[in-house]
Design an enzyme around this catalytic site. Sequence first.
Site, PDB file in Angstrom:
ATOM      1  N   MET A 180      35.113   1.985 -89.700  1.00  0.00           N
ATOM      2  CA  MET A 180      34.447   2.248 -90.974  1.00  0.00           C
ATOM      3  C   MET A 180      34.581   3.768 -90.939  1.00  0.00           C
ATOM      4  SD  MET A 180      31.240  -0.297 -90.672  1.00  0.00           S
ATOM      5  CE  MET A 180      31.408  -2.007 -90.422  1.00  0.00           C
ATOM      6  N   SER A 185      33.229 -10.033 -83.185  1.00  0.00           N
ATOM      7  CA  SER A 185      33.299  -8.490 -83.634  1.00  0.00           C
ATOM      8  C   SER A 185      32.625  -7.871 -82.671  1.00  0.00           C
ATOM      9  CB  SER A 185      32.597  -8.624 -85.149  1.00  0.00           C
ATOM     10  OG  SER A 185      32.480  -7.426 -85.436  1.00  0.00           O
ATOM     11  N   ASP A 191      35.500 -13.446 -92.492  1.00  0.00           N
ATOM     12  CA  ASP A 191      34.591 -12.167 -91.739  1.00  0.00           C
ATOM     13  C   ASP A 191      33.382 -11.952 -92.654  1.00  0.00           C
ATOM     14  OD1 ASP A 191      33.849  -9.978 -90.311  1.00  0.00           O
ATOM     15  OD2 ASP A 191      35.493  -8.629 -91.129  1.00  0.00           O
TER      16      ASP A 191
HETATM   17  C1  DX5 Z   1      31.474  -6.229 -91.753  1.00  0.00           C
HETATM   18  C2  DX5 Z   1      32.491  -6.347 -90.632  1.00  0.00           C
HETATM   19  C3  DX5 Z   1      32.264  -7.614 -89.761  1.00  0.00           C
HETATM   20  C4  DX5 Z   1      30.817  -7.882 -89.149  1.00  0.00           C
HETATM   21  C5  DX5 Z   1      30.610  -9.288 -88.840  1.00  0.00           C
HETATM   22  O1  DX5 Z   1      31.837  -5.262 -92.742  1.00  0.00           O
HETATM   23  O2  DX5 Z   1      33.681  -6.467 -91.238  1.00  0.00           O
HETATM   24  O3  DX5 Z   1      33.393  -7.809 -88.838  1.00  0.00           O
HETATM   25  O4  DX5 Z   1      30.814  -7.234 -87.720  1.00  0.00           O
HETATM   26  O5  DX5 Z   1      29.372  -9.464 -88.387  1.00  0.00           O
HETATM   27  P1  DX5 Z   1      28.437 -10.724 -88.699  1.00  0.00           P
HETATM   28  O6  DX5 Z   1      29.296 -11.782 -88.181  1.00  0.00           O
HETATM   29  O7  DX5 Z   1      27.175 -10.173 -88.048  1.00  0.00           O
HETATM   30  O8  DX5 Z   1      28.341 -10.740 -90.331  1.00  0.00           O
HETATM   31 ZN    ZN Z   2      35.503  -7.059 -90.035  1.00  0.00          ZN
END
Ligand code: DX5
Ligand code: ZN
Length: 225
Positions: A38, A9, A176
């Site tokens: 977002m 990500s 995720d």
């Molecule tokens: C959160 C996102 C994720 C995030 C994951 O809303 O959808 O994709 O970037 O990050 P980590 O692996 O740090 O939890």
């Molecule tokens: Zn995500």
Amino acid sequence: MRPMLIAPSILAADLARLSDALHGMEEAGADLVHFDVMDGKFVPEISFGEILLRAVKRECALETDVHLMIRDPEKSIPSFIRAGADRITLHLETLDDPYRALSMLKEAGVKAALSIRPDTPVEALFPYLSCCDMILMMTVQPGFGGQAFLPDSPERIRLLAEEIRRQELSVDIEVDGGINFETLPLAVNAGANVIVSGSALFKGDLAANIRRMRAVLDEAEETDA
Ligand code: DX5
Ligand code: ZN
């Protein structure tokens, strides 16, 4: 068998040095670029959108995995497709007509995925599974990187995997949120095959972390076979 895919990500990358991150991902053998959109409405923060997606496509050849955490996503589907999205995930909570939205993706030749927040019952997805190439199971509340994996996630993934088998479908299960080297085996044993990871991969040596993750996944595949 469904392939095991790694999707770093880029929310966790140093965005001022995004091209280094993308090249590092390619060289270390990542499969997808996970791209978190977002809007400051469905989730509190605003991240990035179509303009950055275009830049990512110019810079690297990996498949793009666009996770739309936005209200009213149907309006934005055409522009994300034009910008180069290869997979698009929509949140069930944001859709008036999930069948219509998924068919927009399918007709454009994009892989279609649905996601739910961790507090939405897994059963809410069941009517739509046959229209999906992938389900993204949020294992934290959507909105921020760096959160802890929610402990009831493996049970939710198992429930989904069982229903996919029961309906005799082949649907990728993506996880995720909070995936690190401790939580990865929990997600994979429960049935996940597409692995998003942000902070755990970008902390320290990205290439070494991706290779380590690949080794864990290869081992899981061998024990499965
Ligand atoms: C959160 C996102 C994720 C995030 C994951 O809303 O959808 O994709 O970037 O990050 P980590 O692996 O740090 O939890
Ligand atoms: Zn995500």
